[in-house]
Motif scaffolding. Structure first.
Motif, mmCIF file in Angstrom:
data_model
loop_
_atom_site.group_PDB
_atom_site.id
_atom_site.type_symbol
_atom_site.label_atom_id
_atom_site.label_comp_id
_atom_site.label_asym_id
_atom_site.label_seq_id
_atom_site.Cartn_x
_atom_site.Cartn_y
_atom_site.Cartn_z
ATOM 1 N N GLN A 89 -3.726 -4.349 0.433
ATOM 2 C CA GLN A 89 -2.825 -4.908 1.446
ATOM 3 C C GLN A 89 -1.980 -6.027 0.841
ATOM 4 O O GLN A 89 -2.411 -6.721 -0.084
ATOM 5 C CB GLN A 89 -3.628 -5.433 2.644
ATOM 6 C CG GLN A 89 -4.335 -4.322 3.435
ATOM 7 C CD GLN A 89 -3.409 -3.167 3.803
ATOM 8 O OE1 GLN A 89 -2.333 -3.358 4.350
ATOM 9 N NE2 GLN A 89 -3.840 -1.938 3.477
ATOM 10 N N SER A 90 -0.794 -6.225 1.419
ATOM 11 C CA SER A 90 0.135 -7.210 0.847
ATOM 12 C C SER A 90 -0.373 -8.645 1.011
ATOM 13 O O SER A 90 0.125 -9.564 0.368
ATOM 14 C CB SER A 90 1.508 -7.066 1.494
ATOM 15 O OG SER A 90 1.402 -7.286 2.878
ATOM 16 N N PRO A 139 0.808 -1.220 0.000
ATOM 17 C CA PRO A 139 0.000 0.000 0.000
ATOM 18 C C PRO A 139 0.846 1.278 0.000
ATOM 19 O O PRO A 139 0.321 2.345 -0.243
ATOM 20 C CB PRO A 139 -0.786 -0.119 1.312
ATOM 21 C CG PRO A 139 0.100 -0.921 2.217
ATOM 22 C CD PRO A 139 0.930 -1.819 1.345
#
Ligand code: AMP
Ligand code: GLY
Length: 428
Positions: free
Chosen positions: A47-48, A32
């Motif tokens: 988000q990752s 992000p």
């Protein structure tokens, strides 16, 4: 090339700056990201951990390269997710497969890998609830200090160095019986303590060939003189004066080459950075840990010193051209000093207005954002580690002094930092 960078810390700000400097980079997105990465590309609110959304975004924007900053998505299989989808599999992913990321994700996996491939590391045994009592006996007879490591990812907190058998037994019970680190401490590695100086060495590999990046040393303890609690890292320097030619040749011969050969022999799929956490005992390198990504704050000194085009390196990695690749390094010294929230690494407050951060940038200094958010045009603190101020100098001391000078004009409530980064190397 359209590039997506995953993560939101100081490491990602430094990577974003370096990637965007490449003439090969057309568009850069960061997911992000933070307000610092937004100076070099476009932040995307994903988000990752949301692999599906990242995949859709890559298709929508025609992403060619995805660079994964932190370890969590790697250990959780972001590489495999992309490579198993025919629509995404052509994207170059900088970061290893989940299996290979176990070199960081499981201390037991890493130790048995090193054992199998003859890579120097502390001697060890592995225990779980099934052989708990045996572990107790083993600990009672172990030399002191003794090192206990939760097997899984524990955000850098899963290591205990016990000075007495009583402390060691307490920590062992906390980890295995009381699940101090949850699932991560279901298994525990007990290893002998190595006494020496630490340094971090980085390689970019495709699992067969590799190139080395500049080495670095980070300062993990909160307090000056390396006292107090461990943190994510309070500063870093590069180069490391004791890592001379002869020592680095040993690192190459005894650690880096056997590791890459081991990755190949074990059939581990590995594209990306390998971080060798080393300790120099006498004149010999030993591996303390592997990480499957770049370090933070080491990246904030390594990337600025890297004179080669990092995107060109990613392409060489993908095309199998790393062995011919010559990495160019800026001969100057670099130092980074991390600004943290008062109370860190324990409880701290967020949301403090930050003044003067971006004004620190000039030809000698780079102000990297870490735990920072932007709100109504203001920069606010949003984490323990808030920013990393990197400077160049002709010596380590000069580089540190340049950062300290700049920090005098940066302010947020309860801001804390170490003034002694690189203290052992005054005069280098
Ligand atoms: P790790 O999470 O494995 O990097 O360990 C965290 C820190 O604990 C390292 O950076 C070292 O300072 C210390 N450490 C870990 N293992 C050992 C060891 N076998 N001997 C001495 N220090 C260690
Ligand atoms: N600075 C240590 C790490 O990134 O794990």
């Amino acid at each position: 090339m359209n590039i997506l960078l995953i993560g939101s810390g100081g490491r990602e700000h430094a990577l974003a700056l370096k990637i965007k400097q490449s003439p090969l980079c057309k568009q850069l997105f960061i997911a992000p990201g933070n307000p610092g990465t937004a100076q070099h590309g476009v932040n995307v609110e994903i988000q990752s951990s949301d692999f599906r959304a990242l995949g859709s975004f890559c298709l929508e924007k025609g992403i060619n390269i995805m660079v994964v900053g932190p370890e969590d998505p790697l250990v959780n299989g972001i590489y495999d997710f992309f490579k198993s989808d025919p629509l995404l599999s052509d994207i170059i992913v900088v970061g290893p497969s989940a299996k290979a990321a176990q070199l960081e994700g499981s201390k037991a996996f890493a130790k048995s890998f090193m054992d199998r491939h003859g890579i120097p590391t502390a001697s060890y045994r592995e225990f779980s609830i099934s052989n708990f009592e045996e572990g107790v006996e083993y600990l009672k007879g172990h030399s002191l200090p003794v090192v206990l490591k939760a097997d899984g990812l524990a955000a850098g907190k899963g290591v205990v160095i016990a000075e007495t058998h009583e402390d060691a037994l307490g920590a062992f019970e906390d980890m295995i019986k009381l699940s101090k680190f949850g699932k991560a401490s279901e298994r525990v590695v007990i290893e002998s303590f190595l006494s020496g100086v630490e340094l971090s060495v980085f390689a970019l590999t495709n699992g067969k060939e590799f190139v080395l990046l500049p080495e670095a040393k980070d300062y993990k303890r909160i307090g000056e003189g390396d006292k107090g609690l461990n943190t994510g890292g309070m500063g870093a320097i590069s180069p490391v004066p004791f890592a001379d030619k002869a020592f680095m040749q040993k690192v190459l011969d005894k650690v880096v080459q056997p590791t890459i050969k081991g990755i190949d022999e074990d059939g581990l799929v590995y594209d990306g950075f390998v971080f060798f956490g080393l300790i120099k005992v006498g004149d010999e390198p030993f591996v303390i840990e592997y990480n499957c990504r770049m370090g933070d704050p080491e990246t904030e000194v390594v990337m600025p010193r890297l004179a080669s085009d990092v995107v060109e390196m990613f392409i060489a990695m993908d095309q199998g051209n790393l062995s011919q690749y010559e990495v160019k390094v800026d001969p100057r010294s670099a130092a980074t000093v991390v600004l943290v929230s008062g109370g860190y690494p324990e409880t701290f407050e967020k949301g403090k207005k930050i003044d003067g951060l971006d004004q620190a940038n000039d030809q000698n200094t780079l102000a990297f954002h870490a735990g920072v958010v932007e709100h109504e045009g203001l920069l606010l603190s949003n984490g323990g580690r808030v920013a990393a101020i990197t400077s160049f100098g002709n010596t380590i001391q000069e580089a540190v002094d340049n950062s300290l000078k700049k920090i005098k004009n940066i302010r947020f409530d309860k801001m804390t930092y170490r003034k002694d980064i690189g203290y052992e190397f005054v005069g280098f």
